[in-house]
Write a protein that holds these residues in place. Sequence first.
Motif, short mmCIF file in Angstrom:
data_model
loop_
_atom_site.label_atom_id
_atom_site.label_comp_id
_atom_site.label_asym_id
_atom_site.label_seq_id
_atom_site.Cartn_x
_atom_site.Cartn_y
_atom_site.Cartn_z
N TYR A 105 0.18 7.90 10.13
CA TYR A 105 0.09 6.55 10.68
C TYR A 105 -0.75 5.63 9.79
O TYR A 105 -0.36 4.49 9.53
CB TYR A 105 -0.48 6.58 12.11
N LEU A 106 -1.88 6.12 9.29
CA LEU A 106 -2.68 5.30 8.39
C LEU A 106 -1.88 4.99 7.12
O LEU A 106 -1.92 3.86 6.62
CB LEU A 106 -4.01 5.96 8.04
N LYS A 107 -1.14 5.97 6.63
CA LYS A 107 -0.32 5.74 5.44
C LYS A 107 0.71 4.64 5.71
O LYS A 107 0.92 3.75 4.87
CB LYS A 107 0.36 7.03 4.99
N PHE A 108 1.34 4.67 6.89
CA PHE A 108 2.27 3.59 7.25
C PHE A 108 1.56 2.25 7.27
O PHE A 108 2.04 1.27 6.69
CB PHE A 108 2.91 3.87 8.62
N VAL A 109 0.41 2.18 7.95
CA VAL A 109 -0.33 0.92 8.06
C VAL A 109 -0.68 0.39 6.68
O VAL A 109 -0.55 -0.82 6.41
CB VAL A 109 -1.59 1.08 8.94
N LEU A 110 -1.11 1.26 5.79
CA LEU A 110 -1.47 0.83 4.44
C LEU A 110 -0.26 0.28 3.69
O LEU A 110 -0.35 -0.79 3.07
CB LEU A 110 -2.11 1.99 3.68
N HIS A 111 0.86 0.99 3.74
CA HIS A 111 2.07 0.48 3.08
C HIS A 111 2.48 -0.86 3.70
O HIS A 111 2.90 -1.77 2.98
CB HIS A 111 3.22 1.49 3.17
N TYR A 112 2.36 -0.95 5.01
CA TYR A 112 2.72 -2.20 5.69
C TYR A 112 1.82 -3.35 5.23
O TYR A 112 2.31 -4.42 4.87
CB TYR A 112 2.63 -2.02 7.21
N GLU A 113 0.52 -3.11 5.23
CA GLU A 113 -0.41 -4.17 4.82
C GLU A 113 -0.28 -4.52 3.35
O GLU A 113 -0.56 -5.65 2.95
CB GLU A 113 -1.85 -3.79 5.18
N LEU A 114 0.16 -3.56 2.54
CA LEU A 114 0.39 -3.83 1.13
C LEU A 114 1.79 -4.43 0.89
O LEU A 114 2.17 -4.68 -0.25
CB LEU A 114 0.23 -2.54 0.31
N GLU A 115 2.51 -4.65 1.97
CA GLU A 115 3.87 -5.22 1.96
C GLU A 115 4.82 -4.40 1.11
O GLU A 115 5.72 -4.92 0.45
CB GLU A 115 3.83 -6.69 1.52
N ASP A 116 4.64 -3.10 1.16
CA ASP A 116 5.51 -2.15 0.48
C ASP A 116 6.51 -1.66 1.54
O ASP A 116 6.36 -0.57 2.10
CB ASP A 116 4.67 -1.00 -0.09
N TRP A 117 7.49 -2.49 1.83
CA TRP A 117 8.40 -2.24 2.95
C TRP A 117 9.19 -0.96 2.82
O TRP A 117 9.30 -0.21 3.81
CB TRP A 117 9.34 -3.44 3.15
N PRO A 118 9.78 -0.63 1.65
CA PRO A 118 10.53 0.63 1.58
C PRO A 118 9.67 1.85 1.92
O PRO A 118 10.11 2.74 2.65
CB PRO A 118 11.01 0.68 0.11
#
Length: 181
Positions: free
Chosen positions: A127-140
């Motif tokens: 979940y944290l990994k998802f949040v980080l990718h999301y906040e970094l706007e790394d959508w894929p």
Amino acid sequence: KDEELNSLEIAQKWNSLAYAYSKLGDTDATINAYHQVLNQSPTPLALQLTSLRALYGLYFQKNEYDKAVTTIDRWLVLKGELSVDATFLKAVALYRLGNLHDSLRNVLATERVARERGKKSRESWWYLKFVLHYELEDWPNAISVLERLNENYPNEKYLNFVSTLRQGGTIEYETITTDLW
């Protein structure tokens, strides 16, 4: 009197005081006592590790994430190997400090070490990994992590997030971070 005690006895005295202060709920006095343990030389490695582990937990509780990260790093150096729990806690602290890239590196290190030890990644790591990718706007990668998260820990919320992101939508920040610590 401390003058009559050797450094190990002084360290043990301060360690006992740290325990007592902790039981009394006096966080600042507990932190001070653990620092006094660490100020003794020589101090056995086990006592240093125990003191540092207690300190980084106390700093984390006090939302002093910069001190938590520094103390975790000291603990990891003395330990001589990565710890999944300490490394993940460091990732969380770095996230709270706004250091998203270093946080992600620590989540990935946590997963790598767990995998090497034959352990399954925990939901909170995914979940944290998802949040980080999301906040970094790394959508894929955000979508990929969510899909893997849902495979391992099925949850309708994760499916809804994937659907929203695949359609080019966004998710409210508060909705995402509600499940973060």
